[in-house]
Design a protein around this motif. Sequence first.
Motif, PDB file in Angstrom:
ATOM      1  N   ALA A 185     -14.343  18.044 -20.218  1.00 24.61           N
ATOM      2  CA  ALA A 185     -14.009  18.469 -21.573  1.00 24.61           C
ATOM      3  C   ALA A 185     -14.004  17.243 -22.474  1.00 24.61           C
ATOM      4  O   ALA A 185     -13.712  16.126 -22.038  1.00 24.61           O
ATOM      5  CB  ALA A 185     -12.637  19.133 -21.600  1.00 24.61           C
ATOM      6  N   ARG A 186     -14.370  17.487 -23.714  1.00 28.66           N
ATOM      7  CA  ARG A 186     -14.404  16.399 -24.678  1.00 28.66           C
ATOM      8  C   ARG A 186     -13.467  16.771 -25.835  1.00 28.66           C
ATOM      9  O   ARG A 186     -13.565  17.879 -26.370  1.00 28.66           O
ATOM     10  CB  ARG A 186     -15.824  16.212 -25.185  1.00 28.66           C
ATOM     11  CG  ARG A 186     -16.000  15.005 -26.069  1.00 28.66           C
ATOM     12  CD  ARG A 186     -17.442  14.863 -26.483  1.00 28.66           C
ATOM     13  NE  ARG A 186     -18.291  14.458 -25.373  1.00 28.66           N
ATOM     14  CZ  ARG A 186     -19.619  14.601 -25.353  1.00 28.66           C
ATOM     15  NH1 ARG A 186     -20.246  15.127 -26.363  1.00 28.66           N
ATOM     16  NH2 ARG A 186     -20.312  14.201 -24.314  1.00 28.66           N
ATOM     17  N   VAL A 187     -12.575  15.887 -26.145  1.00 26.77           N
ATOM     18  CA  VAL A 187     -11.622  16.129 -27.231  1.00 26.77           C
ATOM     19  C   VAL A 187     -11.909  15.146 -28.357  1.00 26.77           C
ATOM     20  O   VAL A 187     -12.010  13.932 -28.120  1.00 26.77           O
ATOM     21  CB  VAL A 187     -10.168  15.936 -26.728  1.00 26.77           C
ATOM     22  CG1 VAL A 187      -9.184  16.068 -27.870  1.00 26.77           C
ATOM     23  CG2 VAL A 187      -9.841  16.930 -25.631  1.00 26.77           C
ATOM     24  N   HIS A 188     -12.072  15.676 -29.563  1.00 28.32           N
ATOM     25  CA  HIS A 188     -12.213  14.824 -30.745  1.00 28.32           C
ATOM     26  C   HIS A 188     -10.890  14.795 -31.493  1.00 28.32           C
ATOM     27  O   HIS A 188     -10.332  15.855 -31.759  1.00 28.32           O
ATOM     28  CB  HIS A 188     -13.285  15.380 -31.685  1.00 28.32           C
ATOM     29  CG  HIS A 188     -14.670  15.127 -31.226  1.00 28.32           C
ATOM     30  ND1 HIS A 188     -15.438  16.086 -30.620  1.00 28.32           N
ATOM     31  CD2 HIS A 188     -15.434  14.011 -31.265  1.00 28.32           C
ATOM     32  CE1 HIS A 188     -16.620  15.568 -30.313  1.00 28.32           C
ATOM     33  NE2 HIS A 188     -16.642  14.316 -30.678  1.00 28.32           N
ATOM     34  N   VAL A 189     -10.429  13.630 -31.817  1.00 24.63           N
ATOM     35  CA  VAL A 189      -9.206  13.494 -32.606  1.00 24.63           C
ATOM     36  C   VAL A 189      -9.552  12.726 -33.872  1.00 24.63           C
ATOM     37  O   VAL A 189     -10.010  11.584 -33.809  1.00 24.63           O
ATOM     38  CB  VAL A 189      -8.112  12.740 -31.812  1.00 24.63           C
ATOM     39  CG1 VAL A 189      -6.844  12.595 -32.636  1.00 24.63           C
ATOM     40  CG2 VAL A 189      -7.815  13.460 -30.500  1.00 24.63           C
ATOM     41  N   MET A 190      -9.357  13.368 -35.008  1.00 20.26           N
ATOM     42  CA  MET A 190      -9.661  12.729 -36.300  1.00 20.26           C
ATOM     43  C   MET A 190      -8.417  12.761 -37.180  1.00 20.26           C
ATOM     44  O   MET A 190      -7.613  13.691 -37.089  1.00 20.26           O
ATOM     45  CB  MET A 190     -10.769  13.491 -37.045  1.00 20.26           C
ATOM     46  CG  MET A 190     -12.114  13.541 -36.360  1.00 20.26           C
ATOM     47  SD  MET A 190     -12.946  11.951 -36.170  1.00 20.26           S
ATOM     48  CE  MET A 190     -13.307  11.504 -37.864  1.00 20.26           C
ATOM     49  N   LEU A 191      -8.288  11.772 -38.039  1.00 19.52           N
ATOM     50  CA  LEU A 191      -7.234  11.825 -39.042  1.00 19.52           C
ATOM     51  C   LEU A 191      -7.508  13.005 -39.963  1.00 19.52           C
ATOM     52  O   LEU A 191      -8.660  13.297 -40.300  1.00 19.52           O
ATOM     53  CB  LEU A 191      -7.218  10.520 -39.848  1.00 19.52           C
ATOM     54  CG  LEU A 191      -6.603   9.318 -39.130  1.00 19.52           C
ATOM     55  CD1 LEU A 191      -6.908   8.043 -39.904  1.00 19.52           C
ATOM     56  CD2 LEU A 191      -5.102   9.484 -38.964  1.00 19.52           C
ATOM     57  N   LYS A 192      -6.450  13.694 -40.370  1.00 14.23           N
ATOM     58  CA  LYS A 192      -6.632  14.827 -41.285  1.00 14.23           C
ATOM     59  C   LYS A 192      -7.150  14.337 -42.629  1.00 14.23           C
ATOM     60  O   LYS A 192      -6.934  13.178 -43.012  1.00 14.23           O
ATOM     61  CB  LYS A 192      -5.291  15.549 -41.480  1.00 14.23           C
ATOM     62  CG  LYS A 192      -4.869  16.347 -40.270  1.00 14.23           C
ATOM     63  CD  LYS A 192      -3.537  17.053 -40.496  1.00 14.23           C
ATOM     64  CE  LYS A 192      -3.167  17.847 -39.255  1.00 14.23           C
ATOM     65  NZ  LYS A 192      -1.787  18.368 -39.297  1.00 14.23           N
ATOM     66  N   ASN A 193      -7.808  15.243 -43.344  1.00 14.32           N
ATOM     67  CA  ASN A 193      -8.251  14.904 -44.692  1.00 14.32           C
ATOM     68  C   ASN A 193      -7.046  14.518 -45.552  1.00 14.32           C
ATOM     69  O   ASN A 193      -6.016  15.160 -45.485  1.00 14.32           O
ATOM     70  CB  ASN A 193      -8.964  16.096 -45.335  1.00 14.32           C
ATOM     71  CG  ASN A 193     -10.358  16.265 -44.765  1.00 14.32           C
ATOM     72  OD1 ASN A 193     -10.965  15.304 -44.301  1.00 14.32           O
ATOM     73  ND2 ASN A 193     -10.852  17.499 -44.775  1.00 14.32           N
ATOM     74  N   GLY A 194      -7.209  13.506 -46.338  1.00 17.25           N
ATOM     75  CA  GLY A 194      -6.125  13.075 -47.215  1.00 17.25           C
ATOM     76  C   GLY A 194      -5.275  11.971 -46.610  1.00 17.25           C
ATOM     77  O   GLY A 194      -4.542  11.298 -47.319  1.00 17.25           O
ATOM     78  N   VAL A 195      -5.388  11.801 -45.290  1.00 15.80           N
ATOM     79  CA  VAL A 195      -4.663  10.696 -44.652  1.00 15.80           C
ATOM     80  C   VAL A 195      -5.532   9.446 -44.757  1.00 15.80           C
ATOM     81  O   VAL A 195      -6.710   9.484 -44.407  1.00 15.80           O
ATOM     82  CB  VAL A 195      -4.351  11.019 -43.175  1.00 15.80           C
ATOM     83  CG1 VAL A 195      -3.652   9.848 -42.512  1.00 15.80           C
ATOM     84  CG2 VAL A 195      -3.517  12.282 -43.070  1.00 15.80           C
ATOM     85  N   LEU A 196      -4.955   8.388 -45.259  1.00 13.80           N
ATOM     86  CA  LEU A 196      -5.697   7.138 -45.439  1.00 13.80           C
ATOM     87  C   LEU A 196      -6.207   6.625 -44.097  1.00 13.80           C
ATOM     88  O   LEU A 196      -5.477   6.624 -43.116  1.00 13.80           O
ATOM     89  CB  LEU A 196      -4.781   6.097 -46.092  1.00 13.80           C
ATOM     90  CG  LEU A 196      -5.463   4.854 -46.648  1.00 13.80           C
ATOM     91  CD1 LEU A 196      -6.316   5.203 -47.867  1.00 13.80           C
ATOM     92  CD2 LEU A 196      -4.419   3.815 -47.021  1.00 13.80           C
TER      93      LEU A 196
END
Lengths: 76, 76
Positions: free
Chosen positions: A3-14
């Motif tokens: 399995a591959r998990v992508h973790v990104m900062l939410k929009n609006g978070v610097l």
Amino acid sequence: MKARVHVMLKNGVLDPQGEAVRHALGTLGFDGVNGVRQGKVIELDLADGTSEDTINEMCEKLLANTVIESYSVEVV
Amino acid sequence: MKARVHVMLKNGVLDPQGEAVRHALGTLGFDGVNGVRQGKVIELDLADGTSEDTINEMCEKLLANTVIESYSVEVV
């Protein structure tokens, strides 16, 4: 199974890391880079039959800080 | 246009971050986690018409350390 998990900062978070990359690309002469966001990708090698619910639980408990990060799970 | 770049440590290169995640998942009671590799994902917002060659050049010059990391480019 994998399995591959992508973790990104939410929009609006610097995202200072992404901003640094954007600036560096400009310095190197790459034009037209309007924005860069940097996140993590985590590849999990799991026992067969692990449910997607379990993987989501891993994300909620450890892999992502859900206050500022969003994640997506992809079974490959 | 948007492009997504995945940067992962090459096979055989020790990944202490991934190893720490694997151990932490075990501590939290998740069984059957055989291996974890952690990498970066970089989302680029580029001017329309940027060629894939240009993106590969960005990877070679800045985004990936090609001695120990491999990358893949996906235009989305």
